[in-house]
Design an enzyme around this catalytic site. Structure first.
Site, PDB file in Angstrom:
ATOM      1  N   HIS A  55       0.841  -1.193   0.000  1.00  0.00           N
ATOM      2  CA  HIS A  55       0.000   0.000   0.000  1.00  0.00           C
ATOM      3  C   HIS A  55       0.881   1.250   0.000  1.00  0.00           C
ATOM      4  O   HIS A  55       2.051   1.199   0.381  1.00  0.00           O
ATOM      5  CB  HIS A  55      -0.912   0.017   1.219  1.00  0.00           C
ATOM      6  CG  HIS A  55      -1.998  -1.003   1.170  1.00  0.00           C
ATOM      7  ND1 HIS A  55      -3.117  -0.936   1.974  1.00  0.00           N
ATOM      8  CD2 HIS A  55      -2.158  -2.123   0.417  1.00  0.00           C
ATOM      9  CE1 HIS A  55      -3.910  -1.962   1.724  1.00  0.00           C
ATOM     10  NE2 HIS A  55      -3.342  -2.705   0.780  1.00  0.00           N
ATOM     11  N   GLU A  57       1.049   3.976   1.874  1.00  0.00           N
ATOM     12  CA  GLU A  57       1.639   4.409   3.141  1.00  0.00           C
ATOM     13  C   GLU A  57       2.790   3.500   3.554  1.00  0.00           C
ATOM     14  O   GLU A  57       3.836   3.980   3.991  1.00  0.00           O
ATOM     15  CB  GLU A  57       0.578   4.446   4.251  1.00  0.00           C
ATOM     16  CG  GLU A  57      -0.546   5.428   4.008  1.00  0.00           C
ATOM     17  CD  GLU A  57      -1.736   4.837   3.267  1.00  0.00           C
ATOM     18  OE1 GLU A  57      -2.836   5.382   3.417  1.00  0.00           O
ATOM     19  OE2 GLU A  57      -1.568   3.836   2.524  1.00  0.00           O
ATOM     20  N   CYS A  85      -5.967   2.527   5.721  1.00  0.00           N
ATOM     21  CA  CYS A  85      -6.659   1.275   6.037  1.00  0.00           C
ATOM     22  C   CYS A  85      -6.107   0.740   7.365  1.00  0.00           C
ATOM     23  O   CYS A  85      -5.107   1.244   7.877  1.00  0.00           O
ATOM     24  CB  CYS A  85      -6.451   0.266   4.911  1.00  0.00           C
ATOM     25  SG  CYS A  85      -4.805  -0.494   4.894  1.00  0.00           S
ATOM     26  N   CYS A  88      -2.302  -0.151   7.157  1.00  0.00           N
ATOM     27  CA  CYS A  88      -1.456   1.043   7.073  1.00  0.00           C
ATOM     28  C   CYS A  88      -1.486   1.822   8.385  1.00  0.00           C
ATOM     29  O   CYS A  88      -0.463   2.371   8.804  1.00  0.00           O
ATOM     30  CB  CYS A  88      -1.904   1.917   5.914  1.00  0.00           C
ATOM     31  SG  CYS A  88      -1.562   1.152   4.307  1.00  0.00           S
TER      32      CYS A  88
END
Length: 158
Positions: A55, A57, A85, A88
């Site tokens: 992801h 991040e 999310c 993250c």
């Protein structure tokens, strides 16, 4: 200062669109900033790497830590194109940036098919009731590693 914050967020948004259109993954971008300078840029790489943890991040945090030679980003800020999310969010708390700025909300993400609500709900359930079965094995054997850490004299706490 506000204009600088907006520019950092615009870079995260730019990455989210550019890398999504290039086929790397979903429309998510992030930048790590330290002392008014972008240290690292991250974007969703899930499709490009076949890595569900890739992801934006997490990508930005990994790159920033490598660039700075540290595992904590206490003097940094994270700008991300979307509210993080659960995965993250966990990575962010471990990295300990001083602040997080986000653009889109988790509701916005859910609206386009990135709905993480089920994960939040799973965390509230007893292990035996979770969608993915979890079974404990060999705890006593595994505790040997924890005991060794507990008495280790030259450990770095983090």
């Amino acid at each position: 200062m506000i204009h600088q914050k907006e520019e950092f967020m615009r870079e995260a948004i730019r990455l989210s669109i550019e890398k999504m259109e290039a086929g790397f993954g979903g429309p998510f971008g992030a930048v790590v900033v330290r002392n008014g300078e972008i240290i690292a840029r991250g974007y969703n790489n899930v499709l490009a790497t076949n890595d569900p943890t890739a992801h934006a991040e997490v990508d930005a945090i990994r790159k920033a830590c490598q660039a700075l030679g540290t595992y904590q980003l206490t003097d940094c800020e994270l700008y991300t194109s979307c509210e993080p999310c659960p995965m993250c969010l966990g990575a962010i708390y471990w990295a300990r940036p001083s602040k997080v700025y986000y653009a889109n909300t988790k509701a916005d993400a859910a609206h386009i098919g990135f709905d993480d609500q089920f994960i939040y709900e799973e965390l509230e359930k007893d292990m035996s009731q979770r969608f993915i079965p979890m079974e404990q094995l060999l705890r006593e054997e595994a505790l040997a590693g924890f005991r060794a850490w507990e008495i280790k004299m030259n450990k770095t706490l983090y």
